[in-house]
Design a protein around this motif. Structure first.
Motif, PDB file in Angstrom:
ATOM      1  N   ILE A  67      47.957  43.540  39.042  1.00 29.69           N
ATOM      2  CA  ILE A  67      46.829  43.356  38.113  1.00 29.69           C
ATOM      3  C   ILE A  67      46.436  44.738  37.582  1.00 29.69           C
ATOM      4  O   ILE A  67      46.243  45.666  38.368  1.00 29.69           O
ATOM      5  N   ALA A  75      39.321  39.508  38.217  1.00 26.60           N
ATOM      6  CA  ALA A  75      39.999  38.671  39.205  1.00 26.60           C
ATOM      7  C   ALA A  75      39.007  38.017  40.160  1.00 26.60           C
ATOM      8  O   ALA A  75      39.180  36.874  40.571  1.00 26.60           O
ATOM      9  N   ALA A  80      37.425  32.980  35.954  1.00 25.70           N
ATOM     10  CA  ALA A  80      38.210  33.946  35.196  1.00 25.70           C
ATOM     11  C   ALA A  80      39.669  33.733  35.572  1.00 25.70           C
ATOM     12  O   ALA A  80      40.015  33.727  36.746  1.00 25.70           O
ATOM     13  N   SER A  82      43.953  34.149  34.030  1.00 21.69           N
ATOM     14  CA  SER A  82      44.853  34.588  32.967  1.00 21.69           C
ATOM     15  C   SER A  82      45.792  33.455  32.606  1.00 21.69           C
ATOM     16  O   SER A  82      46.754  33.637  31.896  1.00 21.69           O
ATOM     17  N   GLU A 101      39.075  30.090  40.013  1.00 19.63           N
ATOM     18  CA  GLU A 101      37.948  30.206  40.930  1.00 19.63           C
ATOM     19  C   GLU A 101      38.351  30.567  42.353  1.00 19.63           C
ATOM     20  O   GLU A 101      37.487  30.773  43.188  1.00 19.63           O
ATOM     21  N   ALA A 102      39.658  30.665  42.599  1.00 25.39           N
ATOM     22  CA  ALA A 102      40.071  30.874  43.991  1.00 25.39           C
ATOM     23  C   ALA A 102      39.562  32.209  44.534  1.00 25.39           C
ATOM     24  O   ALA A 102      38.882  32.247  45.558  1.00 25.39           O
ATOM     25  N   LEU A 103      39.881  33.285  43.832  1.00 26.16           N
ATOM     26  CA  LEU A 103      39.507  34.595  44.376  1.00 26.16           C
ATOM     27  C   LEU A 103      37.998  34.758  44.472  1.00 26.16           C
ATOM     28  O   LEU A 103      37.489  35.283  45.462  1.00 26.16           O
TER      29      LEU A 103
HETATM   30  P1  ADP Z   1      43.711  31.314  38.980  1.00 24.66           P
HETATM   31  O1  ADP Z   1      44.885  31.499  39.852  1.00 24.66           O
HETATM   32  O2  ADP Z   1      43.255  29.926  38.915  1.00 24.66           O
HETATM   33  O3  ADP Z   1      43.865  31.949  37.633  1.00 24.66           O
HETATM   34  P2  ADP Z   1      42.416  33.019  40.844  1.00 24.66           P
HETATM   35  O4  ADP Z   1      40.999  33.229  41.180  1.00 24.66           O
HETATM   36  O5  ADP Z   1      43.314  32.546  41.919  1.00 24.66           O
HETATM   37  O6  ADP Z   1      42.471  32.045  39.635  1.00 24.66           O
HETATM   38  O7  ADP Z   1      42.990  34.354  40.259  1.00 24.66           O
HETATM   39  C1  ADP Z   1      42.348  34.945  39.159  1.00 24.66           C
HETATM   40  C2  ADP Z   1      43.306  35.801  38.373  1.00 24.66           C
HETATM   41  O8  ADP Z   1      43.654  36.960  39.136  1.00 24.66           O
HETATM   42  C3  ADP Z   1      44.608  35.140  38.051  1.00 24.66           C
HETATM   43  O9  ADP Z   1      44.545  34.378  36.861  1.00 24.66           O
HETATM   44  C4  ADP Z   1      45.568  36.314  37.919  1.00 24.66           C
HETATM   45  O10 ADP Z   1      45.510  36.859  36.635  1.00 24.66           O
HETATM   46  C5  ADP Z   1      45.003  37.338  38.875  1.00 24.66           C
HETATM   47  N1  ADP Z   1      45.707  37.341  40.161  1.00 24.66           N
HETATM   48  C6  ADP Z   1      45.323  36.749  41.307  1.00 24.66           C
HETATM   49  N2  ADP Z   1      46.210  36.968  42.305  1.00 24.66           N
HETATM   50  C7  ADP Z   1      47.204  37.711  41.777  1.00 24.66           C
HETATM   51  C8  ADP Z   1      48.432  38.264  42.299  1.00 24.66           C
HETATM   52  N3  ADP Z   1      48.812  38.072  43.579  1.00 24.66           N
HETATM   53  N4  ADP Z   1      49.199  39.001  41.451  1.00 24.66           N
HETATM   54  C9  ADP Z   1      48.825  39.189  40.153  1.00 24.66           C
HETATM   55  N5  ADP Z   1      47.699  38.675  39.619  1.00 24.66           N
HETATM   56  C10 ADP Z   1      46.887  37.949  40.405  1.00 24.66           C
END
Ligand code: ADP
Ligand code: MG
Length: 597
Positions: A67, A75, A80, A82, A101-103
């Motif tokens: 990222i 993130a 949010a 991508s 919404e996971a992170l």
């Molecule tokens: P989602 O997966 O639904 O987009 P997340 O909260 O899981 O939502 O992640 C948010 C964003 O963070 C992702 O859309 C991605 O752009 C970035 N991201 C998360 N984990 C990674 C990873 N391991 N490597 C690269 N980008 C990541």
């Protein structure tokens, strides 16, 4: 007016924590979200470490695209992502994550740290989210890719933390999650460790489909691969004998997602109809791929449900491809002796099992205060005298004595098979399978009569056990007690066995219980009482029976064969395999080309 409740906007941190509950149920759900993110980021190798079932630490390291520092704060921001830019995307979702919404959720209920570096970045950046409080990004040391560490899950939601199960149980959920994702993504390498010990090291590609089954299943599978226009089903199914009373060897995927789809499950069962005992679930790893518009994977993000536009077409594809694989396989031996047809499971097996739980403990177990009997070497076949006064009294009709089998002296081949002459030909009997069947029936009759004598051990036997095993034991204890097995936790990491059924005096109680508790994952926790009882009885019979390779004396052979016609369903062992192959004189004449003269 005083006391009237005021409507207030909830603080964002609280909103996030509530939302977190939707995504984060237990460590396994965190692992799932983070592995999915790594896969979406194009990782080729993912390393997963957990400690204490994931409640202390979950660490996922990937070699994906990383990222960029300016994106990093997003993130952790709720909603949010991508991965989704407009409504149209919702209908053709190809990536795993899409809610963004996971992170944010994970960070709001743990101490979470991301360290990430893109391949064109010359440094890594780290960012922290401690229970919703976000700090960073700051420069950090790290390779290209992303590392997400989640420590002390639910540290700020004590109710949730308390709700987590024992370490072993949570670990097994994580293992299941890792395996499902590994099966669905064979081109990605997975290395998974629990408390510092590597549990699965799966290099990309090689035999990935077999990763979810025990090693000894390796050679017992058939390939499935079939297309119906733009639908494609591929995978493996286990030979009928691998069908199990639980569904742990059944992995179904739709568009790369693990699912529990009733259409696919039903179609699979139909394809195996008649080949394995009803009530058993065929082992299968099946991947269904279909155009995005043909399936709605968004029915419920957590619930493994999908909605097919043409569910009948899916059903037909699964059933016909699995059937075809089974038909194409040489399941039948070259020389075709008549395998005695499996009878349908008698209602009264299930009834007996069900009745067991209604009986009164008092009349169930008779404790005898006697010394443990030394374990004798080879089991003299009938582990019990023929039981009397059973079946007929409760209206069950005994199997008719097989007129074609008055014993005329049998010989033992390879210490495994008994061959004997019958009126119209010959039979080959699998000594282990038959003995197992006999013991199983005896156990059932004992349960029905309600007398399972138990032997009190003067010195309790102890053995080491982990937290999950103790938990399983706790669940099984009432049933085991009624079967004459008194075993309970002995301190935090051991089990003490105090009594054991006298009927099973040839078994080693420790060995038996260890094997019972080692049945991994949630197999025993998820099954209903009757299934578990059936399993325990199966295990007792299997272990108490003579083995293939055990030499038998002529007396033992005679005793074993004499019991054959006393037992119902003796033509199949409890696992549904035949105990007996029958060759009629006509079969022999045909084989020796004596016919037609
Ligand atoms: P989602 O997966 O639904 O987009 P997340 O909260 O899981 O939502 O992640 C948010 C964003 O963070 C992702 O859309 C991605 O752009 C970035 N991201 C998360 N984990 C990674 C990873 N391991 N490597 C690269 N980008 C990541
Ligand atoms: Mg995600």
């Amino acid at each position: 007016m005083d006391g009237r409740p005021v409507i207030r906007q909830l603080p964002q941190a609280l909103i996030n924590r509530i939302a977190a509950g939707e995504v984060v149920e237990r460590p396994a759900s965190v692992v799932k979200e983070l592995i999915e993110n790594a896969i979406d980021a194009g990782a080729t190798q993912i390393t997963i470490d957990i400690e204490e079932g994931g409640r202390k630490l979950i660490r996922i390291v990937d070699d994906g695209r990383g990222i960029a520092p300016d994106q990093l704060p997003l993130a952790f921001a709720p909603h949010a992502t991508s991965k989704l830019t407009d409504d149209a995307d919702l209908l053709s979702i190809r990536t795993m994550g899409f809610r963004g919404e996971a992170l944010a959720s994970i960070g709001s209920v743990s101490r979470c740290r991301i360290v990430t570096r893109t391949n064109d970045g010359d440094a890594a950046f780290g960012m922290d989210n401690t229970g919703g409080e976000v700090t960073g990004p700051t420069p950090a040391a790290g390779n290209v890719g992303t590392t997400v560490e989640v420590r002390d899950l639910f540290f700020n939601v004590p109710a949730r933390r308390k709700f987590l199960k024992a370490t072993g149980t949570e670990s097994s959920y994580v293992t299941e999650t890792v395996l499902k994702l590994a099966l669905a993504n064979p081109s990605v390498g997975f290395r998974y460790s629990r408390d510092g010990k590597v549990a699965h090291d799966l290099p990309p590609g090689v035999d990935r489909l077999l990763a979810g089954w025990p090693k000894e299943f390796r050679d017992q599978h058939l390939a499935v691969d079939r297309r119906d226009q733009d639908y494609h089903l591929h995978g493996i199914v286990g030979l009928p004998e691998l069908a199990a009373p639980h569904m742990r060897y059944q992995y179904l995927f739709v568009a790369g997602r693990p699912v529990k789809d009733r259409h696919m499950i039903h179609a699979l069962r139909e394809a195996f109809r008649g080949l394995c005992e009803p009530g058993r679930h065929p082992a299968a790893v099946l991947m269904l791929n279909l155009p995005p518009g043909a399936v709605d994977v968004n029915v419920h993000p957590q619930k493994l449900e999908v909605r097919f536009r043409e569910s009948n077409r899916v059903h037909a594809l699964v059933m016909s491809s699995v059937k075809q694989a089974l038909l194409g396989a040489n399941l039948a031996p070259k020389l075709k002796p008549k395998v005695e047809e499996p009878e349908p499971p008698r209602e009264n097996v299930r009834e007996t099992l069900a009745a067991f739980f209604k009986q009164d403990l008092q009349q169930q177990t008779r404790l005898e205060n006697v010394q443990p009997v030394e374990t004798t070497e080879v089991a003299a076949p009938p582990a019990v005298p023929p039981s009397q006064g059973d079946g007929s009294s409760n209206g069950e009709s005994r199997e008719e004595v097989d007129p074609a089998l008055p014993i005329r002296g049998a010989i033992q081949l390879h210490n495994s098979y008994l061959v004997t002459q019958t009126d119209d030909g010959m039979v080959i009997i699998d000594q282990h399978a038959l003995h197992e069947r006999i013991i199983f029936e005896d156990l059932l009759q004992r349960i029905r009569r309600g007398n399972l004598e138990s032997q009190h051990l003067l010195m309790p036997l102890t053995f080491d056990a982990d937290g999950r095993q103790l938990e399983v034991l706790e669940t099984l204890r009432p049933m085991l007690l009624r079967l004459g097995i008194d075993a309970e936790a002995f301190g935090p990491d051991a089990v003490a066995v105090r009594s054991f059924p006298s009927f099973l005096h040839k078994l080693d109680p420790v060995d038996f219980l260890q094997q019972l508790l080692q049945r991994d994952e949630s197999e025993l926790e998820k099954a209903d009482d009757e299934t578990v009882l059936h399993e325990v009885l199966d295990m007792m019979s299997c272990k108490a029976a003579v083995k293939a390779g055990d030499p038998l004396t002529p007396e033992e052979i005679t005793a074993l064969l004499a019991r054959r016609d006393l037992v119902s369903r003796s033509s199949n062992c409890p696992h549904g395999r035949p105990t007996t192959l029958r060759l009629s004189l006509t079969d022999l004449e045909r084989q020796f080309k004596r016919t037609g003269f």
